[in-house]
Write an enzyme that holds these catalytic residues in place. Structure first.
Site, PDB file in Angstrom:
ATOM      1  CG  HIS A 264     -10.318   1.963   6.158  1.00 26.87           C
ATOM      2  ND1 HIS A 264     -10.749   2.489   7.338  1.00 26.87           N
ATOM      3  CD2 HIS A 264      -9.071   2.459   5.971  1.00 26.87           C
ATOM      4  CE1 HIS A 264      -9.812   3.278   7.840  1.00 26.87           C
ATOM      5  NE2 HIS A 264      -8.777   3.273   7.030  1.00 26.87           N
TER       6      HIS A 264
ATOM      7  CD  GLU B 106      -2.874   0.714   2.506  1.00 26.88           C
ATOM      8  OE1 GLU B 106      -3.151  -0.418   2.948  1.00 26.88           O
ATOM      9  OE2 GLU B 106      -3.222   1.764   3.066  1.00 26.88           O
TER      10      GLU B 106
HETATM   11  N1  PXP Z   1      -7.345  -1.007   2.991  1.00 24.07           N
HETATM   12  C1  PXP Z   1      -6.665   0.160   2.967  1.00 24.07           C
HETATM   13  C2  PXP Z   1      -6.408   0.801   1.652  1.00 24.07           C
HETATM   14  C3  PXP Z   1      -6.204   0.755   4.164  1.00 24.07           C
HETATM   15  O1  PXP Z   1      -5.563   1.927   4.136  1.00 24.07           O
HETATM   16  C4  PXP Z   1      -6.439   0.082   5.376  1.00 24.07           C
HETATM   17  C5  PXP Z   1      -5.911   0.663   6.658  1.00 24.07           C
HETATM   18  O2  PXP Z   1      -4.535   0.673   6.662  1.00 24.07           O
HETATM   19  C6  PXP Z   1      -7.117  -1.137   5.340  1.00 24.07           C
HETATM   20  C7  PXP Z   1      -7.582  -1.653   4.136  1.00 24.07           C
HETATM   21  C8  PXP Z   1      -7.387  -1.916   6.581  1.00 24.07           C
HETATM   22  O3  PXP Z   1      -8.202  -1.178   7.414  1.00 24.07           O
HETATM   23  P1  PXP Z   1      -8.451  -1.656   8.913  1.00 24.07           P
HETATM   24  O4  PXP Z   1      -7.113  -1.591   9.605  1.00 24.07           O
HETATM   25  O5  PXP Z   1      -9.437  -0.689   9.442  1.00 24.07           O
HETATM   26  O6  PXP Z   1      -8.947  -3.073   8.837  1.00 24.07           O
END
Ligand code: PXP
Length: 236
Positions: free
Chosen positions: A190, A69
């Site tokens: 997320h 990411e």
């Molecule tokens: N997807 C993305 C693009 C994110 O930025 C995040 C958080 O880092 C997540 C998924 C995972 O989110 P969570 O930690 O709330 O499960």
């Protein structure tokens, strides 16, 4: 549906004392052994959790897929082209935010994103765009050359159990359908947790969920192996 596990929080804990434990690479291995089909690590500009060496080690040892990411910056593009993860997920990044707050504004910077995506896909890296579930953003994402989108489930997660849940769920459902019709593969993530994740199974053709916070939080009490296995059961 597949389960990707985000291990950033393990690195946050490690960095709290500046030492080597807990090791996010070890966490990734345990996640893989218990049902994760990919591992996500966010290399932030300020390196507040995951560090460059973590990404290199993950690339070396992972048996599944490394999903890097990252922000849309020259520095990150260079790192991705050098490391060659299985995929990258492009996110907006603000220094002050606690976590990624909103989706990437692809519609508002279509040329920039398209130009950014091209060398990555040419290098054989799958590109995913983390976007809010809106028609405008999905249509823009389909023009960039990226193969995937990741729908931001933050608003759905916040609305879960409130009168707004249905509206937020429908945005995800409709965005996913549109993305598929436009030839994109769809991930989501997320704010998903053990209570709200089940509705993701009602969305047709979601490929993979990326989940971090709730799994690492539960791991404090149950161990990471069980926390991942329990989530994998809910997702499959
Ligand atoms: N997807 C993305 C693009 C994110 O930025 C995040 C958080 O880092 C997540 C998924 C995972 O989110 P969570 O930690 O709330 O499960």
């Amino acid at each position: 549906m597949l389960l990707g596990v985000n291990i950033d929080h393990v690195a946050t804990l490690r960095n709290a004392r500046g030492g080597a434990e807990p090791d996010p690479v070890m966490a990734a291995k345990i996640a893989e052994e218990n049902g994760a089909t990919s591992i996500t690590a966010h290399l932030r500009e300020d390196r507040r959790h995951i560090m460059d060496n973590d990404i290199k080690a993950l690339k070396r040892i992972l048996k599944t897929k490394l999903n890097l990411e990252m922000a849309v910056t020259d520095e990150m593009q260079k790192i991705a082209l050098n490391i060659k993860p299985h995929s990258v997920c492009l996110v907006p990044e603000k220094r002050q935010e606690i976590t990624t707050e909103g989706g990437l504004d692809v519609a508002g910077q279509l040329n920039k994103i398209t130009t950014f995506v091209q060398p990555l896909t040419e290098a054989g890296i799958l590109v995913s765009l983390f976007i809010d579930p809106s028609e405008e953003q999905v249509r823009a994402a389909a023009k960039t050359g990226a193969q995937f989108i990741e729908l931001h489930t933050g608003q759905y997660s916040l609305a879960f159990g409130t009168p707004d849940e249905e509206e937020e769920f429908m945005k995800l459902n409709e965005s996913s359908r549109l993305a598929h019709n436009l030839g994109l593969k769809v991930n989501a993530g997320h704010g998903l947790n053990y209570e709200n994740v089940h509705r993701m199974r009602q969305i047709e053709d979601l490929y993979e969920l990326n989940i971090g916070h709730s799994i690492i939080s539960r791991a404090v009490f149950t161990g990471l192996d069980k926390a991942v296995a329990d989530m994998a059961k809910l997702v499959k």
